[in-house]
Design a protein around this motif. Structure first.
Motif, mmCIF file in Angstrom:
data_model
loop_
_atom_site.group_PDB
_atom_site.id
_atom_site.type_symbol
_atom_site.label_atom_id
_atom_site.label_comp_id
_atom_site.label_asym_id
_atom_site.label_seq_id
_atom_site.Cartn_x
_atom_site.Cartn_y
_atom_site.Cartn_z
ATOM 1 N N GLY A 1 -76.070 83.361 87.903
ATOM 2 C CA GLY A 1 -74.791 82.661 87.987
ATOM 3 C C GLY A 1 -74.978 81.236 88.479
ATOM 4 N N LYS A 2 -75.864 81.054 89.459
ATOM 5 C CA LYS A 2 -76.191 79.712 89.952
ATOM 6 C C LYS A 2 -76.826 78.879 88.843
ATOM 7 N N LEU A 3 -77.661 79.520 88.048
ATOM 8 C CA LEU A 3 -78.314 78.830 86.933
ATOM 9 C C LEU A 3 -77.279 78.363 85.908
ATOM 10 N N VAL A 4 -76.324 79.228 85.586
ATOM 11 C CA VAL A 4 -75.255 78.878 84.643
ATOM 12 C C VAL A 4 -74.452 77.691 85.176
ATOM 13 N N LEU A 5 -74.097 77.743 86.451
ATOM 14 C CA LEU A 5 -73.325 76.669 87.070
ATOM 15 C C LEU A 5 -74.085 75.345 87.019
ATOM 16 N N ASP A 6 -75.358 75.382 87.354
ATOM 17 C CA ASP A 6 -76.174 74.165 87.345
ATOM 18 C C ASP A 6 -76.284 73.589 85.934
ATOM 19 N N THR A 7 -76.443 74.461 84.948
ATOM 20 C CA THR A 7 -76.553 74.018 83.553
ATOM 21 C C THR A 7 -75.266 73.349 83.090
ATOM 22 N N LEU A 8 -74.129 73.933 83.447
ATOM 23 C CA LEU A 8 -72.839 73.359 83.071
ATOM 24 C C LEU A 8 -72.628 71.992 83.725
ATOM 25 N N GLU A 9 -72.937 71.902 84.998
ATOM 26 C CA GLU A 9 -72.709 70.644 85.719
ATOM 27 C C GLU A 9 -73.560 69.504 85.159
ATOM 28 N N LYS A 10 -74.741 69.825 84.693
ATOM 29 C CA LYS A 10 -75.646 68.790 84.201
ATOM 30 C C LYS A 10 -75.425 68.444 82.732
ATOM 31 N N ASN A 11 -74.869 69.382 81.953
ATOM 32 C CA ASN A 11 -74.877 69.178 80.504
ATOM 33 C C ASN A 11 -73.528 69.237 79.803
ATOM 34 N N TYR A 12 -72.507 69.836 80.405
ATOM 35 C CA TYR A 12 -71.229 70.037 79.704
ATOM 36 C C TYR A 12 -70.614 68.713 79.256
ATOM 37 N N LYS A 13 -70.781 67.677 80.046
ATOM 38 C CA LYS A 13 -70.196 66.368 79.713
ATOM 39 C C LYS A 13 -70.713 65.823 78.388
ATOM 40 N N ASN A 14 -71.906 66.239 77.982
ATOM 41 C CA ASN A 14 -72.496 65.741 76.738
ATOM 42 C C ASN A 14 -71.763 66.243 75.492
ATOM 43 N N PHE A 15 -70.944 67.278 75.656
ATOM 44 C CA PHE A 15 -70.263 67.846 74.501
ATOM 45 C C PHE A 15 -68.906 67.197 74.252
ATOM 46 N N ASP A 16 -68.433 66.401 75.198
ATOM 47 C CA ASP A 16 -67.243 65.569 75.007
ATOM 48 C C ASP A 16 -66.067 66.375 74.439
ATOM 49 N N GLY A 17 -65.816 67.549 75.027
ATOM 50 C CA GLY A 17 -64.672 68.347 74.624
ATOM 51 C C GLY A 17 -64.883 69.232 73.412
ATOM 52 N N ARG A 18 -66.028 69.108 72.730
ATOM 53 C CA ARG A 18 -66.284 69.946 71.561
ATOM 54 C C ARG A 18 -66.585 71.383 71.998
ATOM 55 N N TYR A 19 -66.277 72.319 71.118
ATOM 56 C CA TYR A 19 -66.516 73.721 71.437
ATOM 57 C C TYR A 19 -68.008 73.993 71.580
ATOM 58 N N CYS A 20 -68.348 74.727 72.613
ATOM 59 C CA CYS A 20 -69.754 75.113 72.780
ATOM 60 C C CYS A 20 -69.820 76.515 73.370
ATOM 61 N N ASP A 21 -70.935 77.158 73.150
ATOM 62 C CA ASP A 21 -71.244 78.442 73.761
ATOM 63 C C ASP A 21 -72.185 78.222 74.936
ATOM 64 N N VAL A 22 -71.974 78.990 75.993
ATOM 65 C CA VAL A 22 -72.886 79.004 77.135
ATOM 66 C C VAL A 22 -73.733 80.262 76.988
ATOM 67 N N VAL A 23 -75.038 80.076 76.856
ATOM 68 C CA VAL A 23 -75.938 81.176 76.498
ATOM 69 C C VAL A 23 -76.929 81.433 77.628
ATOM 70 N N LEU A 24 -77.088 82.703 77.958
ATOM 71 C CA LEU A 24 -78.075 83.110 78.957
ATOM 72 C C LEU A 24 -79.048 84.095 78.318
ATOM 73 N N ILE A 25 -80.329 83.752 78.333
ATOM 74 C CA ILE A 25 -81.358 84.677 77.866
ATOM 75 C C ILE A 25 -82.303 84.969 79.022
ATOM 76 N N ARG A 26 -83.063 86.033 78.881
ATOM 77 C CA ARG A 26 -83.981 86.422 79.949
ATOM 78 C C ARG A 26 -85.308 86.863 79.329
ATOM 79 N N LYS A 27 -86.401 86.383 79.914
ATOM 80 C CA LYS A 27 -87.730 86.773 79.457
ATOM 81 C C LYS A 27 -88.592 87.096 80.668
ATOM 82 N N PHE A 28 -89.125 88.304 80.688
ATOM 83 C CA PHE A 28 -89.956 88.765 81.805
ATOM 84 C C PHE A 28 -89.229 88.593 83.140
ATOM 85 N N GLY A 29 -87.906 88.858 83.121
ATOM 86 C CA GLY A 29 -87.130 88.795 84.351
ATOM 87 C C GLY A 29 -86.675 87.406 84.747
ATOM 88 N N VAL A 30 -87.027 86.387 83.963
ATOM 89 C CA VAL A 30 -86.666 85.002 84.280
ATOM 90 C C VAL A 30 -85.544 84.547 83.344
#
Length: 209
Positions: A141-170
Motif C-alpha cells: 500500500g505504501k508502494l502504491v501511494l509513493d508511485t501515485l505521488e510521484k507519477n500521477y501528475k504525468n497523466f494530466d487527468g487522462r484515464y490510467c490503471d494503477v497496477v501492482l505485480i509481485r515477483k518472488f515476494g517483491v
C-alpha cells in the motif's frame, strides 16, 4: 480497462437514443470528460469507446436534467473545480470517504497533514482498494501511494490503471494509460489492477461533487 467495461460509440448512441451531434456537443461543453473518449484499433480502423458504467450514468443524468437547467450549469455540476476541495481528517472519517488505515499510511509520509486536498484523498482511496481487496500488504500500500505521488501528475487527468505485480515476494507498482494490455513473465503475478478514473468518480460522489 477490461473490454467488458467498455461500450462502443455506436452501441452508446443506440442504447441511449442520442445523436452523434448531441454527444460531441456535450463533450465541447465539458459535460463528458475528454478522457472518456478512448480510441482503440478495430478491424474497420479506429473506433471510439467509453467506460460503460460512467458514460451510461452520465448520459442518463444529462437527459434528466437538461430540460431544467442550462448545459453550462450542468457543466459546473459535472466538472467541479477539484483543486478547491479540502477536508479535515475528522470529516473524511465521518463521511467514510477513506479508511483510517489509508490515512495512517499517508500521514506516515506526511506527518503534518491534518486535512487533505482532492488528489490526496484520491490516492488514499486507491490505496484503500488495494488493501481492502486482501491481496496487497500494508507495505505494498505504501508502494502504491509513493508511485501515485510521484507519477500521477504525468497523466494530466487522462484515464490510467494503477497496477501492482509481485515477483518472488517483491511488489512493483506502475501506472498505465487506458486502454492497455498487460503481459508479464511467468514468474511474476498480477496482484491487482485498479482504474483510477473509476476511483475519481466514486470519490466525487462521496464528497457530493
Amino acid at each position: 480497462m477490461e473490454e467488458e467495461n467498455l461500450i462502443s460509440k455506436k452501441e452508446l448512441l443506440k442504447i441511449t437514443d442520442i445523436s452523434y451531434g448531441q454527444l460531441y456537443r456535450w463533450k465541447r461543453k465539458n459535460l463528458i470528460p475528454e478522457e472518456w473518449f478512448i480510441k482503440k484499433s478495430s478491424f474497420t480502423g479506429q473506433e471510439t469507446f467509453f467506460p460503460r458504467n460512467e458514460i451510461l450514468d452520465r448520459v442518463e443524468k444529462i437527459k434528466n436534467f437538461k430540460e431544467d437547467i442550462s448545459l453550462d450549469e450542468l457543466a459546473s455540476i459535472f466538472s467541479p473545480n477539484l483543486s478547491t476541495v479540502y477536508l479535515e481528517e475528522n470529516d473524511v472519517l465521518k463521511q467514510n470517504i477513506v479508511s483510517q488505515t489509508a490515512i495512517n499510511l499517508y500521514k506516515a509520509a506526511h506527518k503534518e497533514s491534518n486535512g487533505f486536498y482532492f488528489n490526496e484523498l484520491l490516492f488514499m482511496s486507491i490505496v484503500d482498494r488495494f488493501i481492502k481487496s486482501g491481496k496487497a500488504s500494508l507495505e505494498e500500500g505504501k508502494l502504491v501511494l509513493d508511485t501515485l505521488e510521484k507519477n500521477y501528475k504525468n497523466f494530466d487527468g487522462r484515464y490510467c490503471d494503477v497496477v501492482l505485480i509481485r515477483k518472488f515476494g517483491v511488489g512493483l507498482c506502475f501506472l498505465m494509460l487506458i486502454p492497455n494490455e498487460i503481459y508479464i513473465e511467468s514468474e511474476a503475478v498480477l496482484v491487482l489492477k485498479v482504474n483510477a478514473g473509476e476511483c475519481v468518480e466514486e470519490l466525487k460522489s462521496k464528497i457530493n461533487l
